[in-house]
Write an enzyme that holds these catalytic residues in place. Structure first.
Site, PDB file in Angstrom:
ATOM      1  CD1 TRP A 163      -0.108  -1.495   3.149  1.00 25.46           C
ATOM      2  CD2 TRP A 163       0.633   0.602   3.304  1.00 25.46           C
ATOM      3  NE1 TRP A 163       0.699  -1.418   4.261  1.00 25.46           N
ATOM      4  CE2 TRP A 163       1.163  -0.128   4.386  1.00 25.46           C
ATOM      5  CE3 TRP A 163       0.956   1.967   3.207  1.00 25.46           C
ATOM      6  CZ2 TRP A 163       1.996   0.430   5.344  1.00 25.46           C
ATOM      7  CZ3 TRP A 163       1.790   2.531   4.158  1.00 25.46           C
ATOM      8  CH2 TRP A 163       2.299   1.767   5.214  1.00 25.46           C
ATOM      9  CG  ASN A 164       5.115   1.286   0.767  1.00 24.37           C
ATOM     10  OD1 ASN A 164       4.811   0.595  -0.193  1.00 24.37           O
ATOM     11  ND2 ASN A 164       6.329   1.286   1.289  1.00 24.37           N
ATOM     12  NE  ARG A 172       9.965  -0.811  -7.884  1.00 17.94           N
ATOM     13  CZ  ARG A 172      10.519  -0.523  -6.702  1.00 17.94           C
ATOM     14  NH1 ARG A 172      10.974   0.699  -6.476  1.00 17.94           N
ATOM     15  NH2 ARG A 172      10.651  -1.430  -5.775  1.00 17.94           N
ATOM     16  N   PRO A 188      -3.762  -6.240  -5.733  1.00 13.65           N
ATOM     17  CG  PRO A 188      -5.141  -4.662  -6.722  1.00 13.65           C
ATOM     18  CD  PRO A 188      -5.061  -6.120  -6.392  1.00 13.65           C
ATOM     19  N   GLY A 241       6.744  -6.221  -0.581  1.00 13.36           N
ATOM     20  CA  GLY A 241       6.067  -6.160   0.713  1.00 13.36           C
ATOM     21  C   GLY A 241       7.024  -6.578   1.812  1.00 13.36           C
ATOM     22  CB  SER A 242       6.376  -7.610   5.273  1.00 14.50           C
ATOM     23  OG  SER A 242       5.503  -8.683   5.034  1.00 14.50           O
ATOM     24  CD  GLU A 263      12.753  -4.958  -5.425  1.00 15.76           C
ATOM     25  OE1 GLU A 263      13.306  -4.452  -4.428  1.00 15.76           O
ATOM     26  OE2 GLU A 263      13.342  -5.113  -6.513  1.00 15.76           O
ATOM     27  CG  LEU A 264      11.408  -9.330   0.375  1.00 14.38           C
ATOM     28  CD1 LEU A 264      12.008 -10.623   0.902  1.00 14.38           C
ATOM     29  CD2 LEU A 264       9.916  -9.490   0.131  1.00 14.38           C
ATOM     30  NE  ARG A 291      10.039   9.204  -2.429  1.00 11.60           N
ATOM     31  CZ  ARG A 291      10.375   8.127  -3.128  1.00 11.60           C
ATOM     32  NH1 ARG A 291      11.323   7.330  -2.683  1.00 11.60           N
ATOM     33  NH2 ARG A 291       9.802   7.872  -4.270  1.00 11.60           N
ATOM     34  CB  CYS A 297      11.232  -0.597   1.367  1.00 14.81           C
ATOM     35  SG  CYS A 297      11.250   0.109  -0.283  1.00 14.81           S
TER      36      CYS A 297
HETATM   37  P1  NAP Z   1       2.752  -6.896   3.504  1.00 17.43           P
HETATM   38  O1  NAP Z   1       1.910  -7.014   4.694  1.00 17.43           O
HETATM   39  O2  NAP Z   1       3.795  -7.917   3.264  1.00 17.43           O
HETATM   40  O3  NAP Z   1       1.734  -6.855   2.254  1.00 17.43           O
HETATM   41  C1  NAP Z   1       2.179  -6.740   0.936  1.00 17.43           C
HETATM   42  C2  NAP Z   1       1.176  -7.419   0.032  1.00 17.43           C
HETATM   43  O4  NAP Z   1       1.142  -8.810   0.330  1.00 17.43           O
HETATM   44  C3  NAP Z   1      -0.253  -6.904   0.198  1.00 17.43           C
HETATM   45  O5  NAP Z   1      -0.889  -6.892  -1.056  1.00 17.43           O
HETATM   46  C4  NAP Z   1      -0.849  -7.951   1.116  1.00 17.43           C
HETATM   47  O6  NAP Z   1      -2.247  -8.052   1.039  1.00 17.43           O
HETATM   48  C5  NAP Z   1      -0.197  -9.199   0.576  1.00 17.43           C
HETATM   49  N1  NAP Z   1      -0.215 -10.323   1.509  1.00 17.43           N
HETATM   50  C6  NAP Z   1      -0.323 -10.312   2.855  1.00 17.43           C
HETATM   51  N2  NAP Z   1      -0.307 -11.572   3.344  1.00 17.43           N
HETATM   52  C7  NAP Z   1      -0.181 -12.400   2.278  1.00 17.43           C
HETATM   53  C8  NAP Z   1      -0.112 -13.816   2.113  1.00 17.43           C
HETATM   54  N3  NAP Z   1      -0.164 -14.647   3.164  1.00 17.43           N
HETATM   55  N4  NAP Z   1       0.019 -14.319   0.883  1.00 17.43           N
HETATM   56  C9  NAP Z   1       0.059 -13.503  -0.183  1.00 17.43           C
HETATM   57  N5  NAP Z   1      -0.016 -12.149  -0.104  1.00 17.43           N
HETATM   58  C10 NAP Z   1      -0.122 -11.609   1.108  1.00 17.43           C
HETATM   59  O7  NAP Z   1       3.500  -5.509   3.433  1.00 17.43           O
HETATM   60  P2  NAP Z   1       2.868  -4.062   3.577  1.00 17.43           P
HETATM   61  O8  NAP Z   1       2.617  -3.800   5.011  1.00 17.43           O
HETATM   62  O9  NAP Z   1       1.736  -3.878   2.633  1.00 17.43           O
HETATM   63  O10 NAP Z   1       4.056  -3.169   3.014  1.00 17.43           O
HETATM   64  C11 NAP Z   1       5.094  -2.760   3.796  1.00 17.43           C
HETATM   65  C12 NAP Z   1       6.326  -3.617   3.573  1.00 17.43           C
HETATM   66  O11 NAP Z   1       6.700  -3.590   2.199  1.00 17.43           O
HETATM   67  C13 NAP Z   1       7.532  -3.076   4.324  1.00 17.43           C
HETATM   68  O12 NAP Z   1       8.256  -4.116   4.897  1.00 17.43           O
HETATM   69  C14 NAP Z   1       8.352  -2.407   3.218  1.00 17.43           C
HETATM   70  O13 NAP Z   1       9.709  -2.292   3.514  1.00 17.43           O
HETATM   71  C15 NAP Z   1       8.084  -3.300   2.073  1.00 17.43           C
HETATM   72  N6  NAP Z   1       8.359  -2.613   0.795  1.00 17.43           N
HETATM   73  C16 NAP Z   1       9.455  -2.984   0.087  1.00 17.43           C
HETATM   74  C17 NAP Z   1       9.761  -2.331  -1.097  1.00 17.43           C
HETATM   75  C18 NAP Z   1      10.975  -2.724  -1.884  1.00 17.43           C
HETATM   76  O14 NAP Z   1      11.038  -2.361  -3.059  1.00 17.43           O
HETATM   77  N7  NAP Z   1      11.939  -3.435  -1.340  1.00 17.43           N
HETATM   78  C19 NAP Z   1       8.947  -1.302  -1.557  1.00 17.43           C
HETATM   79  C20 NAP Z   1       7.827  -0.947  -0.806  1.00 17.43           C
HETATM   80  C21 NAP Z   1       7.543  -1.622   0.377  1.00 17.43           C
HETATM   81  P3  NAP Z   1      -3.174  -7.208   2.029  1.00 17.43           P
HETATM   82  O15 NAP Z   1      -3.104  -5.820   1.557  1.00 17.43           O
HETATM   83  O16 NAP Z   1      -4.508  -7.791   1.874  1.00 17.43           O
HETATM   84  O17 NAP Z   1      -2.613  -7.384   3.413  1.00 17.43           O
END
Ligand code: NAP
Length: 494
Positions: A163-164, A172, A188, A241-242, A263-264, A291, A297
């Site tokens: 979502w961020n 991307r 999404p 994501g995470s 991309e974590l 920002r 991340c």
């Molecule tokens: P997240 O909880 O890991 O969620 C990311 C995505 O994964 C969401 O669409 C989420 O759906 C989905 N998801 C959650 N549980 C899942 C599962 N069991 N199986 C499949 N998909 C699942 O992360 P977030 O809180 O949205 O984003 C923040 C994290 O992203 C931070 O750690 C940040 O550092 C990282 N990030 C990394 C980058 C990079 O390029 N390295 C860029 C941006 C963000 P829901 O929305 O339904 O929960």
């Protein structure tokens, strides 16, 4: 179950679809269920959209697999032209998309417009890369065979975004997939789905054929994405994501040996040397920390500042951060919006409380304000002990812990003492020192005298538990392509 409610940021504007996108049509979830999208600045529900499930996931992926057969053989120029038209359309509608993004995610409008331009640039970059997919030709070492190497689309891709950065994290992945000739199923984020749905309308208008991009919005990420991961139809997963969820997907990918891009999370060190230009370093810290309200991340998570300049740096940083205007991102002069939700804000407050309880001092900020909205003040903490939780966890909020260092070797040891390795920042007027420290940081990217590293022309990504693969740059398309090698015996005339 509620009836879908469409959203337009302002009266009279084009509204965002509320359905799932499968085979080029917008449809309700198979079981008719829906979910609400909230504005984090006000707590108000702004839209109600389709809540897809496993049945919808199947329909989306089988469409992607069918369409792959024709899409994968289209002319690169056709795919390039679609991406280029999409770039133009996104930029024409920059304000519309920015307002959708601010309404569902909270970031200030100026930042949302910046993200639209940044995200659109991936469409433009990969429109240019689509026609440059190269191969190789040669003769085997023993001279007996001709060798031809071509590159083909990997096949239907599973894309999962956070979502961020609701638009940029989508483009991307979508742009290189389109350029390479892959079809997609996209899930999404549930908190900011509207931006992805708006982008889909633009891609369709730009000429993307039905079924190339399929979208399933859902509150059941595990079951929808799990369905895709367990199907042999999907050939690749690209996730942002995470680290925690990334590991779940990697385990699932192993079962079908799926190509994986991850991309974590990050835990970026931000290093200010004694010889840094402090004006540049403070502005760099504002960029790297503030920002996206710190919800990035790439956010500076630990600020290591040489003891000889730490007092001046902290005082100036606290003054700059304390002056930033916090409020509803839709208001023109707001510089800091709300955090995404109550859970995210509570985590930030807990990390700050933990640091304060161990002796840290809040020079500015540090307490959660009264609602409505999930606001948190820009916060600078000094005297932060090494064992404070926020030194080892991703803060994901506007909190800057400032820590002194005397010895470069010890500082580098601490900076690398983390499972993550996405990005680091180094501030020094001595470029030799800056490059030396950059080389010693265990990260995928380094900002030298700058707080911003993201750029479509550069390979974005991390090492260690920050991920696998790169997005953007010349290599960004590689993860969506497979090599094929063909050989034939060589006739050798006189
Ligand atoms: P997240 O909880 O890991 O969620 C990311 C995505 O994964 C969401 O669409 C989420 O759906 C989905 N998801 C959650 N549980 C899942 C599962 N069991 N199986 C499949 N998909 C699942 O992360 P977030 O809180 O949205 O984003 C923040 C994290 O992203 C931070 O750690 C940040 O550092 C990282 N990030 C990394 C980058 C990079 O390029 N390295 C860029 C941006 C963000 P829901 O929305 O339904 O929960």
């Amino acid at each position: 179950m509620t009836t879908a409610i469409a959203f337009a940021p302002r009266a009279g504007q084009q509204s965002v679809p509320t359905g799932l996108l499968i085979a080029g049509t917008w449809r309700d979830a198979a079981d008719g269920s829906t979910f609400e999208v909230e504005n984090p600045a006000t707590g108000e529900v702004i839209a109600v959209i389709a809540n897809g499930g496993p049945q919808d996931a199947d329909a989306a992926l089988s469409t992607a697999a069918d369409v792959q057969k024709t899409w994968g053989r289209t002319a690169p120029r056709l795919r390039a032209d679609i991406l280029r038209r999409a770039y133009d359309l996104v930029m024409e509608r920059q304000d519309w998309i920015a307002e959708i993004m601010t309404s569902e995610m909270g970031k200030p409008l100026a930042e949302a417009r910046g993200e639209v331009a940044y995200a659109a640039d991936y469409l433009r970059w990969f429109s240019e890369e689509a026609v440059r997919i190269d191969g190789d030709a040669g003769i085997s070492g023993d001279g007996k065979n001709r060798i031809f190497v071509t590159r083909e689309p990997v096949g239907p891709c599973v894309l999962v975004t956070p979502w961020n950065f609701p638009l940029a994290m989508g483009t991307r992945k979508i742009a290189p997939a389109v350029a390479a000739g892959c079809t997609m199923v996209l899930k999404p984020p549930q908190q900011t789905p509207l931006t992805s749905l708006a982008l889909a309308t633009i891609l369709m208008e730009a000429g993307l054929p039905d079924g190339v991009l399929n979208i399933v919005t859902t509150t059941s990420a595990g079951s929808v994405v799990g369905q895709w991961m367990s199907s042999k139809l999907a050939r690749k997963v690209s996730f942002t994501g995470s680290t925690e969820v990334g590991k779940v997907l990697l385990r699932q990918a192993a079962d079908n040996v799926m190509k994986s891009s991850m991309e974590l999370g990050g835990n970026a060190p931000f290093i200010v040397c004694a010889d840094a230009d402090l004006d540049v370093a403070v502005e760099g810290a504002i960029a790297a920390k503030m920002r996206n309200m710190g919800e990035a991340c790439t956010a500076a998570n630990r600020l290591y500042v040489h003891r000889s300049v730490i007092e001046e740096f902290s005082t100036r940083l606290a003054a700059r951060m304390g002056d930033l205007r916090v409020g509803n991102g839709m208001d023109a002069d707001v510089q800091v919006g709300p955090l995404i939700d109550d859970k995210g804000r509570t985590k930030v407050q807990q990390l700050v409380d933990d640091a304060l309880s161990r002796g840290a001092v809040a020079v500015t900020g540090g307490t959660t304000p009264e609602g409505p909205g999930y606001f948190y003040p820009p916060t600078v903490l000094t005297n932060v002990p090494a064992d404070a939780d926020l030194m080892s966890e991703e803060i994901f909020g506007p909190v800057a812990p400032v820590v002194p260092f005397d010895d470069e070797d010890e500082m580098i040891r601490l900076a690398n003492d983390t499972d993550w390795g996405l990005v680091g920042y180094v501030f020094s007027q001595n470029l030799d020192r800056a490059f030396d420290l950059s080389e010693r940081l265990e990260v995928g990217m380094v900002g030298i005298n700058t707080g911003i590293v993201a750029n479509p022309a550069a390979p974005f990504g991390g090492v260690k538990q920050s991920g696998l693969g790169r997005e953007g740059g010349k290599v960004g398309i590689d993860d969506f392509l497979e090599y094929k090698y063909m050989t034939t015996p060589r006739r050798r005339g006189a």
